[in-house]
Design a protein around this motif. Structure first.
Motif, PDB file in Angstrom:
ATOM      1  N   SER A  78     -14.388 -11.545  -5.336  1.00  0.00           N
ATOM      2  CA  SER A  78     -13.875 -12.148  -4.109  1.00  0.00           C
ATOM      3  C   SER A  78     -13.187 -13.484  -4.340  1.00  0.00           C
ATOM      4  CB  SER A  78     -15.012 -12.321  -3.091  1.00  0.00           C
ATOM      5  OG  SER A  78     -16.055 -13.125  -3.633  1.00  0.00           O
ATOM      6  N   ASP A  79     -13.373 -14.068  -5.521  1.00  0.00           N
ATOM      7  CA  ASP A  79     -12.714 -15.335  -5.861  1.00  0.00           C
ATOM      8  C   ASP A  79     -11.289 -15.123  -6.351  1.00  0.00           C
ATOM      9  OD1 ASP A  79     -14.996 -16.883  -5.331  1.00  0.00           O
ATOM     10  OD2 ASP A  79     -15.795 -16.505  -7.333  1.00  0.00           O
ATOM     11  N   ILE A  80     -10.958 -13.885  -6.715  1.00  0.00           N
ATOM     12  CA  ILE A  80      -9.681 -13.579  -7.364  1.00  0.00           C
ATOM     13  C   ILE A  80      -8.757 -12.829  -6.405  1.00  0.00           C
ATOM     14  CG2 ILE A  80      -8.585 -12.305  -9.257  1.00  0.00           C
ATOM     15  CD1 ILE A  80     -10.077 -14.741 -10.216  1.00  0.00           C
ATOM     16  N   PHE A  81      -7.485 -13.206  -6.422  1.00  0.00           N
ATOM     17  CA  PHE A  81      -6.473 -12.548  -5.595  1.00  0.00           C
ATOM     18  C   PHE A  81      -5.450 -11.903  -6.523  1.00  0.00           C
ATOM     19  CE2 PHE A  81      -2.908 -11.884  -2.870  1.00  0.00           C
ATOM     20  CZ  PHE A  81      -3.369 -11.868  -1.561  1.00  0.00           C
ATOM     21  N   ILE A  82      -5.329 -10.583  -6.434  1.00  0.00           N
ATOM     22  CA  ILE A  82      -4.431  -9.832  -7.310  1.00  0.00           C
ATOM     23  C   ILE A  82      -3.286  -9.209  -6.510  1.00  0.00           C
ATOM     24  CG2 ILE A  82      -4.201  -7.850  -8.877  1.00  0.00           C
ATOM     25  CD1 ILE A  82      -5.731 -10.187 -10.089  1.00  0.00           C
ATOM     26  N   THR A  83      -2.066  -9.491  -6.944  1.00  0.00           N
ATOM     27  CA  THR A  83      -0.882  -8.856  -6.380  1.00  0.00           C
ATOM     28  C   THR A  83      -0.278  -7.925  -7.427  1.00  0.00           C
ATOM     29  OG1 THR A  83      -0.343 -10.777  -5.008  1.00  0.00           O
ATOM     30  CG2 THR A  83       1.442  -9.216  -5.450  1.00  0.00           C
ATOM     31  N   THR A  84       0.035  -6.700  -7.035  1.00  0.00           N
ATOM     32  CA  THR A  84       0.782  -5.819  -7.921  1.00  0.00           C
ATOM     33  C   THR A  84       1.802  -5.047  -7.085  1.00  0.00           C
ATOM     34  OG1 THR A  84       0.637  -4.303  -9.807  1.00  0.00           O
ATOM     35  CG2 THR A  84      -0.758  -3.799  -7.897  1.00  0.00           C
ATOM     36  N   LYS A  85       2.645  -4.257  -7.774  1.00  0.00           N
ATOM     37  CA  LYS A  85       3.796  -3.653  -7.097  1.00  0.00           C
ATOM     38  C   LYS A  85       4.084  -2.259  -7.654  1.00  0.00           C
ATOM     39  CE  LYS A  85       5.682  -8.330  -7.583  1.00  0.00           C
ATOM     40  NZ  LYS A  85       4.905  -8.713  -8.774  1.00  0.00           N
ATOM     41  N   VAL A  86       4.696  -1.427  -6.822  1.00  0.00           N
ATOM     42  CA  VAL A  86       5.159  -0.106  -7.260  1.00  0.00           C
ATOM     43  C   VAL A  86       6.665  -0.186  -7.482  1.00  0.00           C
ATOM     44  CG1 VAL A  86       5.370   0.707  -4.858  1.00  0.00           C
ATOM     45  CG2 VAL A  86       5.263   2.364  -6.731  1.00  0.00           C
ATOM     46  N   TRP A  87       7.133   0.385  -8.586  1.00  0.00           N
ATOM     47  CA  TRP A  87       8.531   0.302  -8.981  1.00  0.00           C
ATOM     48  C   TRP A  87       9.376   1.333  -8.232  1.00  0.00           C
ATOM     49  CZ3 TRP A  87      11.309  -3.338 -10.572  1.00  0.00           C
ATOM     50  CH2 TRP A  87      12.501  -3.145 -11.285  1.00  0.00           C
ATOM     51  N   PRO A  88      10.670   1.058  -7.961  1.00  0.00           N
ATOM     52  CA  PRO A  88      11.511   1.951  -7.154  1.00  0.00           C
ATOM     53  C   PRO A  88      11.693   3.365  -7.689  1.00  0.00           C
ATOM     54  CG  PRO A  88      12.485  -0.223  -7.209  1.00  0.00           C
ATOM     55  CD  PRO A  88      11.343  -0.245  -8.185  1.00  0.00           C
ATOM     56  N   THR A  89      11.381   3.625  -8.955  1.00  0.00           N
ATOM     57  CA  THR A  89      11.445   4.994  -9.464  1.00  0.00           C
ATOM     58  C   THR A  89      10.311   5.856  -8.903  1.00  0.00           C
ATOM     59  OG1 THR A  89      10.172   4.315 -11.406  1.00  0.00           O
ATOM     60  CG2 THR A  89      12.576   4.381 -11.635  1.00  0.00           C
ATOM     61  N   GLU A  90       9.331   5.235  -8.292  1.00  0.00           N
ATOM     62  CA  GLU A  90       8.131   5.949  -7.829  1.00  0.00           C
ATOM     63  C   GLU A  90       8.001   5.953  -6.315  1.00  0.00           C
ATOM     64  OE1 GLU A  90       6.543   7.455 -10.253  1.00  0.00           O
ATOM     65  OE2 GLU A  90       7.885   6.457 -11.682  1.00  0.00           O
ATOM     66  N   PHE A  91       9.118   5.821  -5.584  1.00  0.00           N
ATOM     67  CA  PHE A  91       9.030   5.639  -4.140  1.00  0.00           C
ATOM     68  C   PHE A  91       8.808   6.922  -3.343  1.00  0.00           C
ATOM     69  CE2 PHE A  91      11.012   1.230  -3.117  1.00  0.00           C
ATOM     70  CZ  PHE A  91      10.029   0.635  -3.905  1.00  0.00           C
ATOM     71  N   ARG A  92       8.973   8.081  -3.970  1.00  0.00           N
ATOM     72  CA  ARG A  92       8.636   9.306  -3.238  1.00  0.00           C
ATOM     73  C   ARG A  92       7.129   9.313  -3.009  1.00  0.00           C
ATOM     74  NH1 ARG A  92      12.316  13.050  -2.250  1.00  0.00           N
ATOM     75  NH2 ARG A  92      14.396  12.685  -3.110  1.00  0.00           N
ATOM     76  N   PRO A  93       6.677   9.672  -1.794  1.00  0.00           N
ATOM     77  CA  PRO A  93       5.258   9.533  -1.437  1.00  0.00           C
ATOM     78  C   PRO A  93       4.274  10.033  -2.491  1.00  0.00           C
ATOM     79  CG  PRO A  93       6.492  10.083   0.513  1.00  0.00           C
ATOM     80  CD  PRO A  93       7.483  10.120  -0.635  1.00  0.00           C
TER      81      PRO A  93
END
Length: 321
Positions: A78-93
């Protein structure tokens, strides 16, 4: 959250530290030892948020580090905040689902604090080249909404989106984005985009706040915007006045605008210096000097990355609304 670092509250009540460590370094061949040393230096300096992405190819390294950190018992999840992202090659549901599960597995986490769409323009590979893949943003966004409702994501957002793209998504979305992450610095201040986010109660994150001096590592053959925020006269003047580095002045100015910053570095001293910006405050007159800067230069000229997914970022004609 660490009491040392101010936070910004998103419209769902979740708070994000106003400064974190960016981790987009050595994408092709990340140095595990160097990165873990950088993460430890960041923790020791007071950082509690790490910004990564599937495209950075280091989620597994962050996951290993976090697991070790939690086992030591000195830091809680709970002390840590993690941001990550999905790349545009993987945008199909279906592909988004796979990318989400991969990120969770690599990060060794059962939830992610902030999950972003890494860009606005879906692409696919054909005959060894990337071409637009006309996937509506809203279909991809609905997958993020599902994981948000389930609690797997504590907040969701966008990266590299323009105002028209965001307007269209907001109209169709059930859950409005909590955060936008874009290039923003003294030579490319993004005032209009920040104002749009304020009106829509969307928090704003800057990348390349320091001018990304090592940006050519992504592609040495590409054309890059030519601007150096750290060389601006007002930045040098204020650095001398306050006994700070130009980088510290740029980070302080940005956080005083209410903007989250994620400077990236693997140098322990620089990591410490970057977070040491809360012991002084720029005056209103000094902040006003930044609004008088004439430059409006984007450094990351996405259209120059021929053959790469970045080539299509911010090209609205390749997206379906």
């Amino acid at each position: 959250m660490s009491s040392k670092i101010p936070t910004v509250k998103m419209h769902n009540g979740v708070e994000i530290p106003i400064i974190g460590l960016g981790t987009a370094t050595n994408l092709e061949n990340p140095n595990v030892k160097e990165l873990k040393a950088a993460f430890q230096a960041a923790i020791d300096a007071g950082y509690r948020t790490f910004d990564t992405a599937a495209a950075y190819q280091n989620e597994h390294i962050i996951g290993e580090f976090l697991e070790e950190l939690f086992k030591e018992g000195k830091i809680k999840r709970s002390d840590i905040f993690i941001t990550t992202k999905v790349w545009p090659t993987e945008f199909r549901p279906m592909n988004v689902e796979k990318s989400i599960k991969s990120s969770l597995e690599k990060l060794r986490l059962d939830y992610i604090d902030l999950f972003l769409l890494h860009g606005p323009t879906p692409v696919k590979e054909e005959n060894g080249k990337y071409v637009p893949d006309l996937v509506p943003h809203i279909g991809t966004w609905h997958v993020l909404e599902k994981y948000y409702k389930a609690g797997t994501f504590k907040s969701i957002g966008l990266s590299n989106f323009t105002i028209p793209q965001m307007e269209d998504l907001i109209k169709k979305a059930e859950i409005k984005p909590h955060n936008l992450q874009v290039e923003c610095h003294a030579c490319f201040p993004q005032y209009e985009l920040q104002e749009f986010c304020k009106k829509n109660d969307i928090t704003f994150t800057s990348f390349a706040t320091l001018g990304s001096p090592t940006r050519t590592q992504y592609d040495p053959t590409a054309n890059w915007g030519d601007a150096s925020p750290m060389e601006l006269p007002v930045v040098k003047e204020l650095a001398e006045k306050y006994g700070k580095s130009p980088g510290q002045i740029l980070l302080r100015q940005m956080t005083q605008r209410g903007i989250i910053v994620i400077p990236r570095s693997t140098n322990p001293k620089r990591i410490h210096d970057n977070i040491s910006i809360f012991d002084f405050t720029l005056t209103d007159d000094e902040m006003k000097k930044f609004t008088e800067i004439k430059e409006n230069i984007r450094l990351f000229l996405w259209e120059n990355f021929n053959g790469h997914p970045w080539h299509f970022l911010n090209q609205e004609e390749t997206t379906v609304k």
